[in-house]
Scaffold this motif. Structure first.
Motif, PDB file in Angstrom:
ATOM      1  N   GLY A 257      -7.649   2.419 -12.066  1.00  0.00           N
ATOM      2  CA  GLY A 257      -6.463   1.619 -12.345  1.00  0.00           C
ATOM      3  C   GLY A 257      -5.207   2.446 -12.504  1.00  0.00           C
ATOM      4  N   ALA A 258      -5.352   3.720 -12.834  1.00  0.00           N
ATOM      5  CA  ALA A 258      -4.210   4.629 -12.977  1.00  0.00           C
ATOM      6  C   ALA A 258      -4.458   5.855 -12.113  1.00  0.00           C
ATOM      7  CB  ALA A 258      -4.022   5.036 -14.437  1.00  0.00           C
ATOM      8  N   PHE A 259      -3.375   6.459 -11.620  1.00  0.00           N
ATOM      9  CA  PHE A 259      -3.510   7.562 -10.675  1.00  0.00           C
ATOM     10  C   PHE A 259      -2.232   8.383 -10.687  1.00  0.00           C
ATOM     11  CE2 PHE A 259      -2.430   3.498  -8.838  1.00  0.00           C
ATOM     12  CZ  PHE A 259      -1.247   3.734  -8.157  1.00  0.00           C
ATOM     13  N   LEU A 260      -2.309   9.561 -10.095  1.00  0.00           N
ATOM     14  CA  LEU A 260      -1.157  10.462 -10.040  1.00  0.00           C
ATOM     15  C   LEU A 260      -0.431  10.327  -8.706  1.00  0.00           C
ATOM     16  CD1 LEU A 260      -2.541  13.791 -11.563  1.00  0.00           C
ATOM     17  CD2 LEU A 260      -0.809  12.294 -12.568  1.00  0.00           C
ATOM     18  N   VAL A 261       0.904  10.284  -8.776  1.00  0.00           N
ATOM     19  CA  VAL A 261       1.759  10.339  -7.591  1.00  0.00           C
ATOM     20  C   VAL A 261       2.914  11.276  -7.906  1.00  0.00           C
ATOM     21  CG1 VAL A 261       3.247   9.071  -6.001  1.00  0.00           C
ATOM     22  CG2 VAL A 261       1.172   7.993  -6.883  1.00  0.00           C
ATOM     23  N   ASP A 262       3.079  12.307  -7.117  1.00  0.00           N
ATOM     24  CA  ASP A 262       4.150  13.287  -7.323  1.00  0.00           C
ATOM     25  C   ASP A 262       4.100  13.869  -8.741  1.00  0.00           C
ATOM     26  OD1 ASP A 262       4.993  12.653  -4.752  1.00  0.00           O
ATOM     27  OD2 ASP A 262       6.464  11.189  -5.452  1.00  0.00           O
ATOM     28  N   GLY A 263       2.884  14.083  -9.243  1.00  0.00           N
ATOM     29  CA  GLY A 263       2.713  14.687 -10.555  1.00  0.00           C
ATOM     30  C   GLY A 263       2.926  13.745 -11.728  1.00  0.00           C
ATOM     31  N   ARG A 264       3.088  12.452 -11.472  1.00  0.00           N
ATOM     32  CA  ARG A 264       3.356  11.482 -12.528  1.00  0.00           C
ATOM     33  C   ARG A 264       2.253  10.443 -12.569  1.00  0.00           C
ATOM     34  NH1 ARG A 264       8.692   7.754 -12.156  1.00  0.00           N
ATOM     35  NH2 ARG A 264       7.510   7.023 -10.333  1.00  0.00           N
ATOM     36  N   MET A 265       1.824  10.097 -13.779  1.00  0.00           N
ATOM     37  CA  MET A 265       0.805   9.066 -13.926  1.00  0.00           C
ATOM     38  C   MET A 265       1.401   7.702 -13.599  1.00  0.00           C
ATOM     39  SD  MET A 265      -2.345   8.470 -14.538  1.00  0.00           S
ATOM     40  CE  MET A 265      -2.916   9.999 -15.310  1.00  0.00           C
ATOM     41  N   VAL A 266       0.724   6.960 -12.743  1.00  0.00           N
ATOM     42  CA  VAL A 266       1.209   5.671 -12.259  1.00  0.00           C
ATOM     43  C   VAL A 266       0.145   4.612 -12.532  1.00  0.00           C
ATOM     44  CG1 VAL A 266       1.822   4.360 -10.188  1.00  0.00           C
ATOM     45  CG2 VAL A 266       2.667   6.699 -10.479  1.00  0.00           C
ATOM     46  N   ASP A 267       0.591   3.452 -13.021  1.00  0.00           N
ATOM     47  CA  ASP A 267      -0.305   2.311 -13.187  1.00  0.00           C
ATOM     48  C   ASP A 267       0.398   1.050 -12.716  1.00  0.00           C
ATOM     49  OD1 ASP A 267       1.468   1.948 -15.252  1.00  0.00           O
ATOM     50  OD2 ASP A 267       0.006   2.207 -16.855  1.00  0.00           O
ATOM     51  N   LEU A 268      -0.070  -0.124 -13.140  1.00  0.00           N
ATOM     52  CA  LEU A 268       0.393  -1.389 -12.570  1.00  0.00           C
ATOM     53  C   LEU A 268       1.903  -1.620 -12.664  1.00  0.00           C
ATOM     54  CD1 LEU A 268      -0.395  -3.998 -11.154  1.00  0.00           C
ATOM     55  CD2 LEU A 268      -0.866  -5.007 -13.402  1.00  0.00           C
ATOM     56  N   PRO A 269       2.577  -1.366 -13.804  1.00  0.00           N
ATOM     57  CA  PRO A 269       4.027  -1.613 -13.841  1.00  0.00           C
ATOM     58  C   PRO A 269       4.799  -0.800 -12.793  1.00  0.00           C
ATOM     59  CG  PRO A 269       3.175  -1.367 -16.061  1.00  0.00           C
ATOM     60  CD  PRO A 269       2.069  -0.982 -15.133  1.00  0.00           C
ATOM     61  N   PHE A 270       4.375   0.459 -12.568  1.00  0.00           N
ATOM     62  CA  PHE A 270       5.037   1.285 -11.561  1.00  0.00           C
ATOM     63  C   PHE A 270       4.759   0.757 -10.154  1.00  0.00           C
ATOM     64  CE2 PHE A 270       4.510   4.015 -15.237  1.00  0.00           C
ATOM     65  CZ  PHE A 270       5.744   4.643 -15.323  1.00  0.00           C
ATOM     66  N   LEU A 271       3.541   0.279  -9.947  1.00  0.00           N
ATOM     67  CA  LEU A 271       3.199  -0.287  -8.643  1.00  0.00           C
ATOM     68  C   LEU A 271       4.032  -1.533  -8.360  1.00  0.00           C
ATOM     69  CD1 LEU A 271       1.511  -0.551  -6.077  1.00  0.00           C
ATOM     70  CD2 LEU A 271      -0.249  -1.712  -7.448  1.00  0.00           C
ATOM     71  N   LYS A 272       4.193  -2.401  -9.357  1.00  0.00           N
ATOM     72  CA  LYS A 272       5.005  -3.600  -9.153  1.00  0.00           C
ATOM     73  C   LYS A 272       6.439  -3.247  -8.804  1.00  0.00           C
ATOM     74  CE  LYS A 272       2.406  -6.890 -12.019  1.00  0.00           C
ATOM     75  NZ  LYS A 272       2.452  -7.765 -13.218  1.00  0.00           N
ATOM     76  N   ARG A 273       6.970  -2.225  -9.471  1.00  0.00           N
ATOM     77  CA  ARG A 273       8.342  -1.800  -9.172  1.00  0.00           C
ATOM     78  C   ARG A 273       8.431  -1.249  -7.752  1.00  0.00           C
ATOM     79  NH1 ARG A 273      13.308  -2.837  -8.828  1.00  0.00           N
ATOM     80  NH2 ARG A 273      14.677  -1.023  -8.709  1.00  0.00           N
ATOM     81  N   ALA A 274       7.446  -0.463  -7.341  1.00  0.00           N
ATOM     82  CA  ALA A 274       7.452   0.091  -5.987  1.00  0.00           C
ATOM     83  C   ALA A 274       7.395  -1.022  -4.948  1.00  0.00           C
ATOM     84  CB  ALA A 274       6.267   1.040  -5.811  1.00  0.00           C
ATOM     85  N   GLU A 275       6.554  -2.016  -5.194  1.00  0.00           N
ATOM     86  CA  GLU A 275       6.463  -3.139  -4.256  1.00  0.00           C
ATOM     87  C   GLU A 275       7.777  -3.907  -4.189  1.00  0.00           C
ATOM     88  OE1 GLU A 275       1.677  -4.104  -4.665  1.00  0.00           O
ATOM     89  OE2 GLU A 275       3.116  -5.097  -5.984  1.00  0.00           O
ATOM     90  N   ALA A 276       8.454  -4.038  -5.330  1.00  0.00           N
ATOM     91  CA  ALA A 276       9.743  -4.734  -5.346  1.00  0.00           C
ATOM     92  C   ALA A 276      10.789  -3.956  -4.555  1.00  0.00           C
ATOM     93  CB  ALA A 276      10.209  -4.929  -6.781  1.00  0.00           C
TER      94      ALA A 276
END
Length: 288
Positions: A257-276
């Protein structure tokens, strides 16, 4: 909806130019830009435009700002402009859920008379202290409320609040944005009166975008490009969003459910923002 250009209802010579311009949305105005003695004239001009082929063919978001509930004009305004092709009725100086419900009743009657099959949404203006305090209630009052729009001039000027103080602007933008978020509607930023101050417009638009506003109102065509630029995700943001979405797919396949992108921990709120961000970029590309 990066930019919304106000077009005075008493200036029909500007209608075609506005339709051909770069604003994502057009707001044909029956309120502040129209003198009391010319309200009927503006109403007739805008009503005729709304029934014209160029308007019905436009891909732009079509808004009509009507007069407020406490004026003698609202019922006649809605009877004239509740038409097929209008996306939003912009209702000024909303102060309560009861105001919204009263406007909806008049709008429903006008739509029935005019044979409008697709219900027109409401864009409620927040431009009084009471309206700001009850903004979440206003936004939640009826499913027709699609968004809230801030009116800083009407809110600040009578109270002697300095519009040029970024702290004042930020506090008010934040308060209304949270109210819109609570009701799950969009927030649209206020107009900026100093047409010659491009840097001031950019600064205020940038602040609004960082607070999650979808776009800014423009009172002159020269501000449209500034708004479009301010609310357009840049190449770096789009690339980062794509990396997050791609990583989310891989993480989902792996049951994480959580993973690293560009050295930063990413979960659902970040994914929703990226999709937006990607949805906004796609919509803006299609509109261009």
């Amino acid at each position: 909806m990066r930019s919304k250009l106000f077009v005075p209802g008493v200036r029909p010579e500007l209608f075609a130019k506005a339709l051909a311009g770069d604003a994502d949305a057009l707001s044909f105005d029956l309120e502040d830009s129209v003198p009391e003695a010319r309200k009927g004239e503006a109403r007739e001009s805008v009503s005729a435009l709304l029934q014209s082929a160029p308007l019905l063919a436009t891909a732009k978001i079509v808004v009509v700002r009507v007069n407020a509930l406490d004026t003698p004009h609202l019922a006649a305004d809605l009877a004239a402009v509740a038409r097929t092709g209008v996306d939003l009725i912009n209702l000024p100086k909303v102060e309560s859920a009861q105001d919204v419900l009263a406007a909806v009743a008049l709008l429903e009657k006008a739509e029935a008379t005019n044979g409008v099959a697709q219900p027109v949404g409401l864009l409620a203006n927040i431009e009084t202290p009471r309206g700001l305090r009850l903004a979440a209630e206003i936004a939640s009052a009826h499913p027709r409320v699609a968004g809230l729009q801030l009116g800083l001039a009407d809110l600040f000027q009578p109270l002697g609040i300095d519009r040029r103080d970024p702290a004042n602007v930020h506090a008010t933008l934040y308060a209304m944005r949270m109210a819109a978020a609570e009701a799950a509607v969009f927030a649209w930023d206020a107009a900026f009166a100093d047409i010659g101050d491009a840097d001031g417009f950019r600064a205020e638009a940038g602040m609004a975008r960082r607070l999650g506003y979808v776009g800014k109102s423009c009172i002159h065509p020269s501000q449209v490009a500034l708004a479009n630029q301010a609310f357009q995700p840049d190449a770096e943001e789009i690339a980062a969003a794509r990396r997050i979405v791609a990583a989310a797919r891989e993480a989902g396949a792996a049951g994480r459910g959580a993973f690293l992108v560009d050295g930063r921990m990413v979960d659902l709120p970040f994914l929703k923002r990226a999709e937006a961000i990607l949805a906004s970029a796609d919509a803006n590309t299609s509109a261009s």
